[in-house]
Motif scaffolding. Structure first.
Motif, mmCIF file in Angstrom:
data_model
loop_
_atom_site.group_PDB
_atom_site.id
_atom_site.type_symbol
_atom_site.label_atom_id
_atom_site.label_comp_id
_atom_site.label_asym_id
_atom_site.label_seq_id
_atom_site.Cartn_x
_atom_site.Cartn_y
_atom_site.Cartn_z
ATOM 1 N N LEU A 160 0.828 -1.215 0.000
ATOM 2 C CA LEU A 160 0.000 0.000 0.000
ATOM 3 C C LEU A 160 0.859 1.261 0.000
ATOM 4 O O LEU A 160 0.483 2.271 -0.591
ATOM 5 N N MET A 161 2.025 1.193 0.624
ATOM 6 C CA MET A 161 2.928 2.353 0.622
ATOM 7 C C MET A 161 3.430 2.622 -0.803
ATOM 8 O O MET A 161 3.470 3.774 -1.251
ATOM 9 N N ALA A 162 3.778 1.549 -1.508
ATOM 10 C CA ALA A 162 4.232 1.688 -2.897
ATOM 11 C C ALA A 162 3.121 2.309 -3.737
ATOM 12 O O ALA A 162 3.339 3.229 -4.538
ATOM 13 N N LEU A 163 1.934 1.796 -3.508
ATOM 14 C CA LEU A 163 0.755 2.274 -4.209
ATOM 15 C C LEU A 163 0.487 3.741 -3.923
ATOM 16 O O LEU A 163 0.198 4.526 -4.824
ATOM 17 N N LYS A 164 0.635 4.107 -2.665
ATOM 18 C CA LYS A 164 0.408 5.494 -2.262
ATOM 19 C C LYS A 164 1.373 6.406 -3.011
ATOM 20 O O LYS A 164 0.978 7.447 -3.538
#
Lengths: 140, 140
Positions: B101-105
């Motif tokens: 999710l951090m990568a996605l963010k």
DNA sequence: CCTACATCCTCTAGCGACTAGAGGTGCAAG
DNA sequence: CTTGCACCTCTAGTCGCTAGAGGATGTAGG
């Protein structure tokens, strides 16, 4: 013009064969031409569309959001405010999800650390789950 | 012994009425006694069990994991190694989920920043989604 | 040309974890 | 005694696929 079978489309786009048919069935992908033997025959534009869908799905966009984005893409002369809004909404969702997962992670770590590898009646994992009052009450 | 109706149980546990009946149907919750008029009548232990289930679901445990945890809880003399293992597995899942999710963010932020509020054909949201090569290829 | 085999076709049903609705009964207050 | 809410059961729908049955097509080798 070589014909692209559904299997090739699948390999090139990374979307599974039944999923491609599924996307067609819900109208995300136009019905392709068929070969004499009734087999689907795709074109490069379809591959791009599939890659777009796949990437958006990986980013967690819902099918309806992707449908909206594709509609925008199909008519590139309009304002991109809608696309921007969709991405922003998704960003907020993702940030929220990260926050709650971090809280969750902390709670799980407490549980696992607290487990003294003894019997269940002393186990923090069970205890924390059973006693709601011990954790943060952040219910949406 | 006052009788607890399903509605009260729902209010006290935070689990919706149809969901309580659903949990009963899949065997997570024992069938309660019934009143003369065939209405479910719960006891305090059921409320605790419901709270346990609800909390575990909020923490993202799957129903089958919860079933295992409840079995442990029902027999508190055995080792808590299983409970520990379940929690650890869940912790790893959560950590993985946070990472992606951090990568996605980061990717979504790039998109939103890049959107110059012009027309769609200059919009980074659409562009990034369309061109798979622009982002990190971290496909599990 | 025939056979083997992969790939394609359609269709239906299943997954998890609920949620919604229809159509009917129980119960407590006024 | 009636109003009206809460309860009952049952079925079907949600989302985004995935799995399987049962059959047709396409291709490579003999």
């Amino acid at each position: 013009m070589k014909k692209i079978t559904i299997g090739e489309a699948s390999r090139k786009s990374g979307v599974k064969v039944p999923t491609i048919r599924y996307y067609e069935s819900i109208g995300l992908l136009a019905e392709p031409n068929r070969s004499e033997g009734n087999q689907r025959s795709y074109e490069p534009a379809d591959l791009r569309r599939l890659a777009f869908i796949r990437h958006a799905r990986e980013l967690g966009f819902e099918v309806e959001a992707i449908r909206a984005l594709l509609t925008l893409q199909d008519d590139p002369h309009q304002s991109c405010a809608s696309a921007d809004a969709i991405a922003k909404t998704r960003l907020i969702e993702v940030e929220q999800r990260i926050r709650s997962l971090m809280a969750l992670k902390a709670e799980l770590e407490l549980m696992v650390e607290g487990c003294g590898h003894g019997r269940v009646d002393q186990c923090r994992v069970i205890e924390v789950l059973a006693d709601h009052g011990q954790c943060s009450h952040s219910h949406h």
